[in-house]
Design a protein around this motif. Structure first.
Motif, PDB file in Angstrom:
ATOM      1  N   PHE A   1       0.763  -0.870   0.120  1.00  0.00           N
ATOM      2  CA  PHE A   1       0.140  -0.166   0.147  1.00  0.00           C
ATOM      3  C   PHE A   1       0.941   1.167   0.335  1.00  0.00           C
ATOM      4  CE2 PHE A   1      -3.546  -2.564   1.505  1.00  0.00           C
ATOM      5  CZ  PHE A   1      -4.319  -2.741   0.548  1.00  0.00           C
ATOM      6  N   SER A   2       2.362   0.989  -0.350  1.00  0.00           N
ATOM      7  CA  SER A   2       3.078   2.158  -0.530  1.00  0.00           C
ATOM      8  C   SER A   2       2.794   2.861  -1.707  1.00  0.00           C
ATOM      9  CB  SER A   2       4.275   2.006   0.078  1.00  0.00           C
ATOM     10  OG  SER A   2       4.732   1.312   1.404  1.00  0.00           O
ATOM     11  N   SER A   3       2.954   4.399  -1.469  1.00  0.00           N
ATOM     12  CA  SER A   3       2.347   4.798  -2.430  1.00  0.00           C
ATOM     13  C   SER A   3       3.196   4.882  -4.054  1.00  0.00           C
ATOM     14  CB  SER A   3       2.307   6.020  -1.931  1.00  0.00           C
ATOM     15  OG  SER A   3       1.591   6.574  -1.489  1.00  0.00           O
ATOM     16  N   ALA A   4       4.710   4.852  -3.124  1.00  0.00           N
ATOM     17  CA  ALA A   4       5.718   5.264  -3.969  1.00  0.00           C
ATOM     18  C   ALA A   4       6.297   4.101  -4.697  1.00  0.00           C
ATOM     19  CB  ALA A   4       6.283   6.713  -3.779  1.00  0.00           C
TER      20      ALA A   4
ATOM     21  N   ALA B   1       4.837   7.474   7.279  1.00  0.00           N
ATOM     22  CA  ALA B   1       4.245   7.151   6.795  1.00  0.00           C
ATOM     23  C   ALA B   1       3.255   7.194   4.950  1.00  0.00           C
ATOM     24  CB  ALA B   1       2.519   8.089   7.092  1.00  0.00           C
ATOM     25  N   THR B   2       3.736   6.323   4.401  1.00  0.00           N
ATOM     26  CA  THR B   2       3.655   6.217   3.042  1.00  0.00           C
ATOM     27  C   THR B   2       2.816   5.455   1.925  1.00  0.00           C
ATOM     28  OG1 THR B   2       4.877   4.003   3.334  1.00  0.00           O
ATOM     29  CG2 THR B   2       6.154   5.226   3.093  1.00  0.00           C
ATOM     30  N   VAL B   3       2.330   5.529   3.542  1.00  0.00           N
ATOM     31  CA  VAL B   3      -0.084   5.023   2.433  1.00  0.00           C
ATOM     32  C   VAL B   3      -0.562   6.303   2.487  1.00  0.00           C
ATOM     33  CG1 VAL B   3      -1.894   3.861   2.472  1.00  0.00           C
ATOM     34  CG2 VAL B   3       0.330   2.644   3.404  1.00  0.00           C
ATOM     35  N   GLY B   4      -0.941   7.218   1.066  1.00  0.00           N
ATOM     36  CA  GLY B   4      -1.134   8.987   0.997  1.00  0.00           C
ATOM     37  C   GLY B   4      -2.226   8.059   0.121  1.00  0.00           C
ATOM     38  N   CYS B   5      -3.335   8.939   0.822  1.00  0.00           N
ATOM     39  CA  CYS B   5      -5.025   9.032  -0.269  1.00  0.00           C
ATOM     40  C   CYS B   5      -4.565   9.527  -2.144  1.00  0.00           C
ATOM     41  CB  CYS B   5      -5.375  10.127   0.381  1.00  0.00           C
ATOM     42  SG  CYS B   5      -7.773  10.087  -0.299  1.00  0.00           S
ATOM     43  N   GLU B   6      -5.286   8.346  -2.365  1.00  0.00           N
ATOM     44  CA  GLU B   6      -5.336   8.589  -3.318  1.00  0.00           C
ATOM     45  C   GLU B   6      -6.112   9.847  -3.932  1.00  0.00           C
ATOM     46  OE1 GLU B   6      -4.109   6.036  -6.238  1.00  0.00           O
ATOM     47  OE2 GLU B   6      -3.223   5.759  -5.001  1.00  0.00           O
TER      48      GLU B   6
ATOM     49  N   ARG C   1      -3.154  13.690   3.006  1.00  0.00           N
ATOM     50  CA  ARG C   1      -3.352  13.080   4.643  1.00  0.00           C
ATOM     51  C   ARG C   1      -2.179  11.539   4.083  1.00  0.00           C
ATOM     52  NH1 ARG C   1      -9.215  12.481   7.291  1.00  0.00           N
ATOM     53  NH2 ARG C   1      -9.128  14.698   7.778  1.00  0.00           N
ATOM     54  N   SER C   2      -1.210  11.630   4.889  1.00  0.00           N
ATOM     55  CA  SER C   2      -0.613  10.257   4.067  1.00  0.00           C
ATOM     56  C   SER C   2      -1.184   9.395   6.079  1.00  0.00           C
ATOM     57  CB  SER C   2       0.916  10.739   4.458  1.00  0.00           C
ATOM     58  OG  SER C   2       0.421  10.702   3.540  1.00  0.00           O
ATOM     59  N   TYR C   3      -0.606   7.714   6.199  1.00  0.00           N
ATOM     60  CA  TYR C   3      -1.012   7.312   7.233  1.00  0.00           C
ATOM     61  C   TYR C   3       0.255   5.844   7.097  1.00  0.00           C
ATOM     62  CZ  TYR C   3      -5.380   8.751   7.377  1.00  0.00           C
ATOM     63  OH  TYR C   3      -6.803   9.742   7.606  1.00  0.00           O
ATOM     64  N   HIS C   4       0.189   5.308   8.222  1.00  0.00           N
ATOM     65  CA  HIS C   4       0.882   4.489   8.249  1.00  0.00           C
ATOM     66  C   HIS C   4       0.068   3.336   7.515  1.00  0.00           C
ATOM     67  CE1 HIS C   4       3.350   6.223  11.156  1.00  0.00           C
ATOM     68  NE2 HIS C   4       4.173   5.979  10.857  1.00  0.00           N
ATOM     69  N   TYR C   5       0.068   2.401   6.993  1.00  0.00           N
ATOM     70  CA  TYR C   5      -1.293   1.297   6.974  1.00  0.00           C
ATOM     71  C   TYR C   5      -2.101   0.904   8.189  1.00  0.00           C
ATOM     72  CZ  TYR C   5      -3.720  -2.751   5.554  1.00  0.00           C
ATOM     73  OH  TYR C   5      -5.058  -3.355   5.713  1.00  0.00           O
TER      74      TYR C   5
ATOM     75  N   TYR D   1      -2.563  -1.736  -5.453  1.00  0.00           N
ATOM     76  CA  TYR D   1      -3.527  -1.133  -3.638  1.00  0.00           C
ATOM     77  C   TYR D   1      -3.221   0.113  -3.573  1.00  0.00           C
ATOM     78  CZ  TYR D   1      -2.124  -6.158  -3.764  1.00  0.00           C
ATOM     79  OH  TYR D   1      -2.917  -7.618  -4.418  1.00  0.00           O
ATOM     80  N   THR D   2      -4.417   0.435  -3.375  1.00  0.00           N
ATOM     81  CA  THR D   2      -4.754   2.250  -3.012  1.00  0.00           C
ATOM     82  C   THR D   2      -6.156   2.203  -1.541  1.00  0.00           C
ATOM     83  OG1 THR D   2      -7.189   2.124  -4.786  1.00  0.00           O
ATOM     84  CG2 THR D   2      -5.469   3.041  -5.520  1.00  0.00           C
ATOM     85  N   MET D   3      -5.479   3.986  -1.547  1.00  0.00           N
ATOM     86  CA  MET D   3      -6.206   4.228   0.602  1.00  0.00           C
ATOM     87  C   MET D   3      -6.989   5.297  -0.544  1.00  0.00           C
ATOM     88  SD  MET D   3      -5.389   5.816   2.737  1.00  0.00           S
ATOM     89  CE  MET D   3      -4.217   6.530   2.842  1.00  0.00           C
TER      90      MET D   3
END
Length: 135
Positions: free
Chosen positions: A51-54, A94-99, A105-109, A128-130
């Protein structure tokens, strides 16, 4: 703890408490985080990785231990995460970012899960997106 394997006792080793996910900084595994994966000097939960954005999978044999990601790419993403504070817990990583591109907003999974984010999993295409709670 001992178990019997082929009539011989086998001592189970406890996980080293100094080992933790490079994204969420937890050493615990659960059905939500997925397995704690290791290759070389990189350790990360499966869901923290996917789920990490990059991060983008390479699907090559040398990436098998990290569900298709290259070690150097994962390290780069962990460095990027050190600059990003989680919207929920305020800690770095926090590498899980909103699409939604305009959303910051960035989060931990696991923090995304706890904050009622919508996690979209397209296993067939490896996407996999958030989306945060407001999007």
């Amino acid at each position: 703890m001992r178990i019997w394997l082929n009539q011989k006792p086998v001592k189970l080793l406890k996980m080293d408490q100094n080992l933790f996910c490079g994204f969420c900084h937890s050493s615990k595994e659960s059905s939500k985080t997925g397995s704690l994966l290791r290759k070389d000097d990189v350790l990360a939960h499966e869901n923290c990785l996917i789920f990490s954005s990059a991060l983008h999978t390479k699907n090559t044999p040398e990436c098998d231990d990290l569900v298709g990601f290259l070690v150097n790419d994962v390290k780069k993403e962990m460095r990027r995460g050190r600059k990003l504070a989680c919207f929920r817990c305020k800690k770095n990583g926090a590498t899980v970012g909103c699409e939604i591109r305009k959303c910051k907003r960035s989060y931990h999974y696991l923090c995304a899960v706890r904050d009622n984010a919508e996690l979209v999993e397209d296993h067939d295409n490896g996407i996999y997106t958030m989306y945060c709670e407001i999007h």
